[in-house]
Design an enzyme around this catalytic site. Structure first.
Site, mmCIF file in Angstrom:
data_model
loop_
_atom_site.group_PDB
_atom_site.id
_atom_site.type_symbol
_atom_site.label_atom_id
_atom_site.label_comp_id
_atom_site.label_asym_id
_atom_site.label_seq_id
_atom_site.Cartn_x
_atom_site.Cartn_y
_atom_site.Cartn_z
ATOM 1 N N ASP A 25 0.840 -1.204 0.000
ATOM 2 C CA ASP A 25 0.000 0.000 0.000
ATOM 3 C C ASP A 25 0.874 1.253 0.000
ATOM 4 O O ASP A 25 2.005 1.228 0.484
ATOM 5 C CB ASP A 25 -0.901 -0.038 1.244
ATOM 6 N N ASN A 73 -10.433 -2.650 -6.587
ATOM 7 C CA ASN A 73 -9.634 -1.746 -7.440
ATOM 8 C C ASN A 73 -10.249 -1.521 -8.825
ATOM 9 O O ASN A 73 -9.882 -0.571 -9.519
ATOM 10 C CB ASN A 73 -8.196 -2.270 -7.602
#
Ligand code: FPP
Length: 251
Positions: A25, A73
């Site tokens: 991340d 996503n």
């Protein structure tokens, strides 16, 4: 193959985690801090992936799983999705030879059929070229979601039960594990998340049951082989009890 790390002393190579799972991340934040497009963060993040694959292979970690693209996503802007798909394709193309040279097998978990045709074609080719390699499994979670994986597992088991090929009375934890994308893989011993967020984010929900969790504030593009090794050392200092009492208090 050299990862240029000098940090491996005091690491017990005999007790490395068999399977390390990583939530990479912070690519977007890394780019934003530098007034760059988010895609530049993903590109720099791909460099970090290379470093971590190298050091893991050198040390002898058996399975390395990266959360590269989640089912969520798909809701990102079309341009970012397109850039990420291009990056996956380029990375697989460029690393195919290194994977062969270093005896690394590619694995993919997730809803592969949602990926664009050209990405699936590269995946299929690299899966095939590397399938005999047994030095390390490089497992990419692509279009992956833990709840989707569990839902698909339930559906598969239900179909078999309805068809009479599986007796519902015999369903146990091993049956469940056998119907997940990760069948035949050991559960992760260690899960690392970069950029400070204290969440699992729908990653390997069943498989992370007893994993040791490490969250570092470092953004993924800034994460290094040295920090990875430091986390492995810290992991070796933790006592894994699997719900039982401590060894030191059970005598
Ligand atoms: C999360 O950062 C990262 C991603 C969604 C993509 C990760 C992909 C790569 C590093 C490319 C190479 C990967 C492989 C293994 C093929 P973010 O965009 O959520 O960052 P932010 O939270 O700071 O916005």
């Amino acid at each position: 193959m050299s990862s240029n790390t000098s940090n491996t002393h005091r690491l017990n190579i005999a007790e490395l985690p068999r399977h390390v799972a990583v939530i990479m991340d912070g690519n977007g934040r890394w780019a934003k801090k530098r007034l760059l497009n988010r895609v530049k963060g993903h590109e720099k993040g791909a460099e970090t992936v290379r470093q971590i694959v190298r050091i893991s292979r050198e040390m002898g970690i058996g399975v390395l799983t990266f959360f590269a693209f989640s089912t969520e996503n798909w809701q990102r802007p079309e341009s970012e999705i397109h850039a990420l798909m291009g990056l996956f394709k380029r990375l697989l193309n460029s690393e195919e030879r290194e994977m062969q040279e270093n005896n690394i097998r590619l694995g993919i978990i997730g809803q592969i059929d949602r990926l664009p045709e050209d990405v699936r074609a590269v995946i299929a080719r690299v899966l095939k070229t590397t399938r005999g390699n047994d030095g390390m499994l490089l497992n990419l979670a692509l279009s992956y979601g833990g709840r989707t994986e569990i839902t698909e597992m339930v559906r598969r088991i239900a179909f078999k039960s309805a068809a009479g090929t599986l007796n519902p009375d015999t369903i146990d934890e091993a049956t469940v594990a056998d119907h997940l994308y990760t069948r035949e893989l050991p559960d992760p011993d260690l899960m690392i998340r970069t950029s400070g967020e204290m969440r699992i984010s729908n990653f390997l929900l069943w498989q992370l049951a007893y994993a040791e969790l490490f969250v570092t504030p470092t953004l993924w593009p800034d994460f290094t082989a040295d920090e990875f090794v430091s986390i492995l050392k810290e992991y070796q200092n933790r006592e894994r009890r699997f719900g039982k009492v401590s060894k030191s208090t059970s005598d």
